[in-house]
Write an enzyme that holds these catalytic residues in place. Structure first.
Site, PDB file in Angstrom:
ATOM      1  N   HIS A 170       9.900 -40.244   5.708  1.00 41.96           N
ATOM      2  CA  HIS A 170      10.204 -39.168   4.673  1.00 41.96           C
ATOM      3  C   HIS A 170      10.658 -37.948   4.967  1.00 41.96           C
ATOM      4  O   HIS A 170      10.469 -37.005   4.136  1.00 41.96           O
ATOM      5  CB  HIS A 170       8.399 -39.228   4.386  1.00 41.96           C
TER       6      HIS A 170
ATOM      7  N   LYS B   6      18.970 -20.879  33.109  1.00 44.79           N
ATOM      8  CA  LYS B   6      18.248 -20.187  34.200  1.00 44.79           C
ATOM      9  C   LYS B   6      19.050 -19.181  34.722  1.00 44.79           C
ATOM     10  O   LYS B   6      18.506 -17.730  34.939  1.00 44.79           O
ATOM     11  CB  LYS B   6      17.811 -20.967  35.422  1.00 44.79           C
TER      12      LYS B   6
ATOM     13  N   GLU C 285      18.460 -36.237  30.824  1.00 45.01           N
ATOM     14  CA  GLU C 285      18.580 -35.739  31.802  1.00 45.01           C
ATOM     15  C   GLU C 285      19.503 -36.426  32.979  1.00 45.01           C
ATOM     16  O   GLU C 285      20.044 -36.090  33.683  1.00 45.01           O
ATOM     17  CB  GLU C 285      17.469 -35.170  32.570  1.00 45.01           C
TER      18      GLU C 285
HETATM   19  O1  PA5 Z   1      13.133 -33.746  35.941  1.00 43.55           O
HETATM   20  C1  PA5 Z   1      13.342 -32.666  36.440  1.00 43.55           C
HETATM   21  O2  PA5 Z   1      13.946 -32.565  37.624  1.00 43.55           O
HETATM   22  C2  PA5 Z   1      12.842 -31.459  35.878  1.00 43.55           C
HETATM   23  O3  PA5 Z   1      12.760 -31.680  34.366  1.00 43.55           O
HETATM   24  C3  PA5 Z   1      11.945 -30.974  36.238  1.00 43.55           C
HETATM   25  O4  PA5 Z   1      10.874 -31.736  36.267  1.00 43.55           O
HETATM   26  C4  PA5 Z   1      11.582 -29.654  35.544  1.00 43.55           C
HETATM   27  O5  PA5 Z   1      12.536 -28.643  35.710  1.00 43.55           O
HETATM   28  C5  PA5 Z   1      10.563 -28.831  36.594  1.00 43.55           C
HETATM   29  O6  PA5 Z   1      10.838 -28.504  37.714  1.00 43.55           O
HETATM   30  P1  PA5 Z   1       9.561 -28.477  38.946  1.00 43.55           P
HETATM   31  O7  PA5 Z   1       8.704 -29.529  39.122  1.00 43.55           O
HETATM   32  O8  PA5 Z   1      10.325 -27.920  40.102  1.00 43.55           O
HETATM   33  O9  PA5 Z   1       8.770 -27.232  38.496  1.00 43.55           O
END
Ligand code: PA5
Length: 442
Positions: free
Chosen positions: A303, A417, A282
């Protein structure tokens, strides 16, 4: 301050030279300066950089007190969250717990996870497990608006309230969210839940050392003071190891290695790799570039994926987390009949066999054209996990800047989303909804 994490890049020689790694030293120094001075992209999200040393003993005491309350009243606590609001706690708890304890150090309260998927059977099974039992909820969402945890929370809150009543349920629910924004904040304030705040300047994937990770870890019975102390040690140590890792993986990327496989030979580290995948994937996967972070659990995956790694496309390298010592000793027994032919191992610890598997695999993969970086950690304890977490976070910030991306945003996660909301007719998505449906009927 000395830390125990060591990075060895000798086995990358066939793909890159020391000069390729050294060539990135000046850029790495400049990346560190950008982090420290907040002059790089995403500088609004650098709260993790000096987070460990800023956590006060009083804050840790408060988290431990809430954990003790939940442990006293609950046999199960469900940590609800996804992505950065899930993986850190899951990784630490799994790394520190008995492999068969379902996430509790001491046979006490078990921490379960929900809101990290939209699996109907998963929720059904979880609710069946919790029905009639003493349970509590830690609901975690920085934005307070994420669909997956919101669905899980609505269901589990209903179940809990139906079992103990609304007033008692409110005492068994903790919300970790933004200080003022989002549906979860409003709901928590209205219902009177205990809350913790996720700092604005700490992104989800960097939040494991905030209450997001610390509360579930403490509920599972682990020592969050030692975890944070380890992270402080790494924060305050020279960052040579983080720089070396960041420089080496970028040099390998520039040399045509497109996939980094994080390898462990320690089953408890499976979710640490999942956390690492999110952190690097990310943070770096932007502008149509970046290493693809993958992971294998060895020897299990030798394996299944071993053939591909040994002999498939040569666009990969491995980063091996090499654990020095196990927590327990299990010795392979002698057998007079020796029908299985294993007496050559009799008297040896299982870990001696595992270590030779690790070494043999590393040599075989290098011979097969897969360079490796080795990250050594003495053992899997709270302290060393704290060091490892901060090491990976720091290296990720440096690596992202070396790559030329903003390591602290995640614009790409919105795509699915938007489509999902449009397909589900969420209010506000009417225009996209019509467009989506037209697209599907083409
Ligand atoms: O690292 C990030 O920003 C994302 O993975 C969020 O943690 C994830 O989308 C969850 O978001 P939130 O904590 O707003 O529910």
């Amino acid at each position: 301050m000395a830390t125990a994490i060591n990075v060895d890049v000798k086995a990358t020689k066939a793909a890159i030279g020391e000069n390729d790694i050294d060539a990135l030293a000046a850029q790495a120094a400049s990346a560190v300066e950008k982090l420290e001075k907040g002059t790089g992209e995403g500088s609004g999200f650098l709260g993790w950089l000096h987070l460990p040393s800023s956590i006060t003993p009083a804050r840790l005491d408060e988290i431990e007190a809430v954990a003790a309350h939940m442990r006293h009243h609950c046999d199960y606590v469900v940590a609800i969250g996804i992505g950065g609001s899930y993986l850190g706690a899951k990784a630490v708890i799994e790394a520190l717990s008995s492999s068969f304890s379902a996430y509790s150090r001491d046979g006490g309260t078990r921490v379960l996870f929900a809101g990290n998927n939209i699996g109907e059977d998963y929720m059904h099974d979880l609710m069946e497990l919790l029905r009639g039992r003493r349970f509590g909820i830690v609901v975690i969402s920085k934005s307070g608006t994420t669909t997956e945890p919101a669905i899980a929370f609505r269901l589990l809150k209903d179940l809990l309230e139906s079992q103990v009543g609304k007033a008692e349920a409110a005492k068994l629910i903790v919300a970790i969210t933004d200080s003022s924004r989002g549906a979860l904040r409003h709901l928590a304030d209205k219902e009177g839940y205990k809350t913790f705040v996720i700092p604005d300047n700490v992104g989800g994937r960097y939040s494991v050392l905030t209450p997001v990770g610390l509360l579930p870890v403490a509920i599972a019975g682990h020592d969050i003071k030692a975890l944070v102390a380890g992270a402080v040690e790494m924060e305050q140590a020279p960052d040579d190891a983080a720089r070396l890792y960041a420089q080496t993986r970028n040099a390998l990327y520039r040399a045509g290695k497109k996939i980094e496989i994080l390898v462990n030979f320690c089953p408890r580290l499976h979710y640490l790799a999942e956390w690492w995948k999110q952190l690097y994937g990310e943070s770096e996967g932007k502008g149509h570039k970046a290493l693809f972070p993958a992971a294998v659990d060895d020897t299990t995956d030798l394996h299944s994926m071993g053939q591909w790694i040994q002999d498939g496309e040569r666009t990969i390298f491995e980063t091996v987390i090499s654990v020095g010592a196990q927590q327990h000793t299990v010795v392979i027994p002698h057998d007079d009949a020796d029908l299985d032919g294993l007496n050559y191992l009799a008297g040896k610890r299982i870990d001696e066999v595992n270590k030779m598997a690790e070494l043999g695999t590393r040599i075989a993969h290098v011979d097969g054209g897969v360079p490796n970086i080795v990250i050594s950690v003495p053992e899997v304890t709270e302290r060393y996990l704290g060091q490892l977490i901060y090491f990976f976070e720091k290296a990720c910030g440096i690596s992202g800047y070396l790559l030329g991306v903003n390591p602290f945003d995640q614009p790409g996660v919105e795509g699915y989303k938007r489509n999902m909301f449009a397909l589900l007719n969420k209010p506000g998505y009417e225009a996209q909804s019509a467009a989506m449906k037209a697209k599907l009927h083409k």
